[in-house]
Design a protein around this motif. Structure first.
Motif, PDB file in Angstrom:
ATOM      1  N   THR A   1       0.883   3.986  -2.901  1.00 36.61           N
ATOM      2  CA  THR A   1       0.598   5.381  -2.577  1.00 36.61           C
ATOM      3  C   THR A   1       1.749   6.281  -3.025  1.00 36.61           C
ATOM      4  O   THR A   1       1.530   7.339  -3.617  1.00 36.61           O
ATOM      5  CB  THR A   1       0.372   5.534  -1.059  1.00 36.61           C
ATOM      6  OG1 THR A   1      -0.640   4.636  -0.647  1.00 36.61           O
ATOM      7  CG2 THR A   1      -0.020   6.949  -0.703  1.00 36.61           C
ATOM      8  N   LYS A   2       2.958   5.836  -2.765  1.00 38.22           N
ATOM      9  CA  LYS A   2       4.131   6.618  -3.156  1.00 38.22           C
ATOM     10  C   LYS A   2       4.198   6.741  -4.680  1.00 38.22           C
ATOM     11  O   LYS A   2       4.467   7.809  -5.212  1.00 38.22           O
ATOM     12  CB  LYS A   2       5.386   5.937  -2.625  1.00 38.22           C
ATOM     13  CG  LYS A   2       6.645   6.722  -2.842  1.00 38.22           C
ATOM     14  CD  LYS A   2       7.818   6.013  -2.215  1.00 38.22           C
ATOM     15  CE  LYS A   2       9.097   6.793  -2.453  1.00 38.22           C
ATOM     16  NZ  LYS A   2      10.254   6.121  -1.876  1.00 38.22           N
ATOM     17  N   THR A   3       3.906   5.643  -5.372  1.00 39.87           N
ATOM     18  CA  THR A   3       3.930   5.658  -6.841  1.00 39.87           C
ATOM     19  C   THR A   3       2.856   6.600  -7.384  1.00 39.87           C
ATOM     20  O   THR A   3       3.100   7.360  -8.314  1.00 39.87           O
ATOM     21  CB  THR A   3       3.715   4.226  -7.376  1.00 39.87           C
ATOM     22  OG1 THR A   3       4.656   3.360  -6.796  1.00 39.87           O
ATOM     23  CG2 THR A   3       3.859   4.194  -8.885  1.00 39.87           C
ATOM     24  N   LYS A   4       1.668   6.554  -6.808  1.00 36.91           N
ATOM     25  CA  LYS A   4       0.578   7.446  -7.253  1.00 36.91           C
ATOM     26  C   LYS A   4       0.935   8.922  -7.040  1.00 36.91           C
ATOM     27  O   LYS A   4       0.675   9.758  -7.874  1.00 36.91           O
ATOM     28  CB  LYS A   4      -0.712   7.114  -6.518  1.00 36.91           C
ATOM     29  CG  LYS A   4      -1.371   5.833  -6.975  1.00 36.91           C
ATOM     30  CD  LYS A   4      -2.652   5.580  -6.202  1.00 36.91           C
ATOM     31  CE  LYS A   4      -3.301   4.273  -6.607  1.00 36.91           C
ATOM     32  NZ  LYS A   4      -4.492   3.978  -5.824  1.00 36.91           N
ATOM     33  N   LEU A   5       1.545   9.191  -5.880  1.00 34.40           N
ATOM     34  CA  LEU A   5       1.948  10.557  -5.594  1.00 34.40           C
ATOM     35  C   LEU A   5       3.027  11.038  -6.565  1.00 34.40           C
ATOM     36  O   LEU A   5       3.014  12.178  -7.005  1.00 34.40           O
ATOM     37  CB  LEU A   5       2.444  10.683  -4.141  1.00 34.40           C
ATOM     38  CG  LEU A   5       1.382  10.596  -3.054  1.00 34.40           C
ATOM     39  CD1 LEU A   5       2.049  10.603  -1.689  1.00 34.40           C
ATOM     40  CD2 LEU A   5       0.401  11.738  -3.173  1.00 34.40           C
ATOM     41  N   GLU A   6       3.934  10.160  -6.894  1.00 32.91           N
ATOM     42  CA  GLU A   6       4.984  10.538  -7.845  1.00 32.91           C
ATOM     43  C   GLU A   6       4.423  10.771  -9.244  1.00 32.91           C
ATOM     44  O   GLU A   6       4.893  11.644  -9.970  1.00 32.91           O
ATOM     45  CB  GLU A   6       6.069   9.449  -7.881  1.00 32.91           C
ATOM     46  CG  GLU A   6       6.926   9.403  -6.631  1.00 32.91           C
ATOM     47  CD  GLU A   6       7.917   8.249  -6.634  1.00 32.91           C
ATOM     48  OE1 GLU A   6       7.893   7.412  -7.562  1.00 32.91           O
ATOM     49  OE2 GLU A   6       8.707   8.165  -5.681  1.00 32.91           O
TER      50      GLU A   6
ATOM     51  N   LYS B   1       2.816  14.237  -9.674  1.00 38.33           N
ATOM     52  CA  LYS B   1       3.736  15.388  -9.745  1.00 38.33           C
ATOM     53  C   LYS B   1       4.174  15.581 -11.126  1.00 38.33           C
ATOM     54  O   LYS B   1       4.196  15.839 -12.086  1.00 38.33           O
ATOM     55  CB  LYS B   1       4.954  15.156  -8.876  1.00 38.33           C
ATOM     56  CG  LYS B   1       4.631  15.228  -7.411  1.00 38.33           C
ATOM     57  CD  LYS B   1       5.889  15.022  -6.598  1.00 38.33           C
ATOM     58  CE  LYS B   1       5.583  15.094  -5.113  1.00 38.33           C
ATOM     59  NZ  LYS B   1       6.743  14.952  -4.296  1.00 38.33           N
TER      60      LYS B   1
ATOM     61  N   ARG C   1       0.829  -1.206   0.000  1.00 39.39           N
ATOM     62  CA  ARG C   1       0.000   0.000   0.000  1.00 39.39           C
ATOM     63  C   ARG C   1       0.866   1.260   0.000  1.00 39.39           C
ATOM     64  O   ARG C   1       0.592   2.230  -0.703  1.00 39.39           O
ATOM     65  CB  ARG C   1      -0.926   0.011   1.210  1.00 39.39           C
ATOM     66  CG  ARG C   1      -2.116  -0.885   1.069  1.00 39.39           C
ATOM     67  CD  ARG C   1      -3.092  -0.697   2.216  1.00 39.39           C
ATOM     68  NE  ARG C   1      -3.977  -1.841   2.282  1.00 39.39           N
ATOM     69  CZ  ARG C   1      -4.194  -2.571   3.367  1.00 39.39           C
ATOM     70  NH1 ARG C   1      -3.603  -2.249   4.504  1.00 39.39           N
ATOM     71  NH2 ARG C   1      -5.009  -3.591   3.333  1.00 39.39           N
ATOM     72  N   LYS C   2       1.925   1.247   0.819  1.00 43.03           N
ATOM     73  CA  LYS C   2       2.824   2.403   0.872  1.00 43.03           C
ATOM     74  C   LYS C   2       3.485   2.624  -0.481  1.00 43.03           C
ATOM     75  O   LYS C   2       3.606   3.758  -0.947  1.00 43.03           O
ATOM     76  CB  LYS C   2       3.892   2.197   1.945  1.00 43.03           C
ATOM     77  CG  LYS C   2       3.401   2.418   3.350  1.00 43.03           C
ATOM     78  CD  LYS C   2       4.533   2.251   4.353  1.00 43.03           C
ATOM     79  CE  LYS C   2       4.030   2.430   5.763  1.00 43.03           C
ATOM     80  NZ  LYS C   2       5.112   2.273   6.751  1.00 43.03           N
ATOM     81  N   ARG C   3       3.926   1.540  -1.109  1.00 44.25           N
ATOM     82  CA  ARG C   3       4.566   1.678  -2.423  1.00 44.25           C
ATOM     83  C   ARG C   3       3.587   2.209  -3.463  1.00 44.25           C
ATOM     84  O   ARG C   3       3.932   3.056  -4.280  1.00 44.25           O
ATOM     85  CB  ARG C   3       5.121   0.328  -2.889  1.00 44.25           C
ATOM     86  CG  ARG C   3       6.374  -0.092  -2.179  1.00 44.25           C
ATOM     87  CD  ARG C   3       6.891  -1.395  -2.710  1.00 44.25           C
ATOM     88  NE  ARG C   3       8.004  -1.874  -1.901  1.00 44.25           N
ATOM     89  CZ  ARG C   3       8.492  -3.092  -1.970  1.00 44.25           C
ATOM     90  NH1 ARG C   3       7.968  -3.972  -2.797  1.00 44.25           N
ATOM     91  NH2 ARG C   3       9.505  -3.449  -1.217  1.00 44.25           N
TER      92      ARG C   3
END
Length: 90
Positions: free
Chosen positions: A82-87, A90, A78-80
């Motif tokens: 979420t991090k991928t979606k946030l990146e 941008k 989930r963290k990965r």
């Protein structure tokens, strides 16, 4: 005197050989004796109960570990994500 000591030594050797032959050797069936004892049956039953209890505890701990590992993997995924979606945003 020397002859007397030699004669004494010879007599002692003969006596010791005779005593060695007179010794009896016996064997003992330890398992047969143990199996005949009622205490062994109770000890075996207690041991089996103890082993069953400990095996059940081990299985429970293994299941808890698998569940914990699974939950940890899900959180990391989930963290990965979420991090991928946030990146990507941008």
């Amino acid at each position: 005197m020397k002859k007397l000591s030699v004669l004494f030594a010879a007599v002692m050797m003969v006596v010791s050989v005779g005593m060695a032959k007179a010794q009896k050797i016996a064997t003992l069936d330890v398992l047969g004796v143990l199996n005949a004892m009622p205490e062994k049956k109770k000890a075996d039953a207690d041991l089996k109960t103890f082993l069953d209890t400990k095996q059940a505890e081990i299985k429970k701990k293994q299941m808890q570990l698998k569940l914990s590992t699974s939950n940890t993997r899900q959180r990391l995924l989930r963290k990965r994500l979420t991090k991928t979606k946030l990146e990507k945003r941008k």
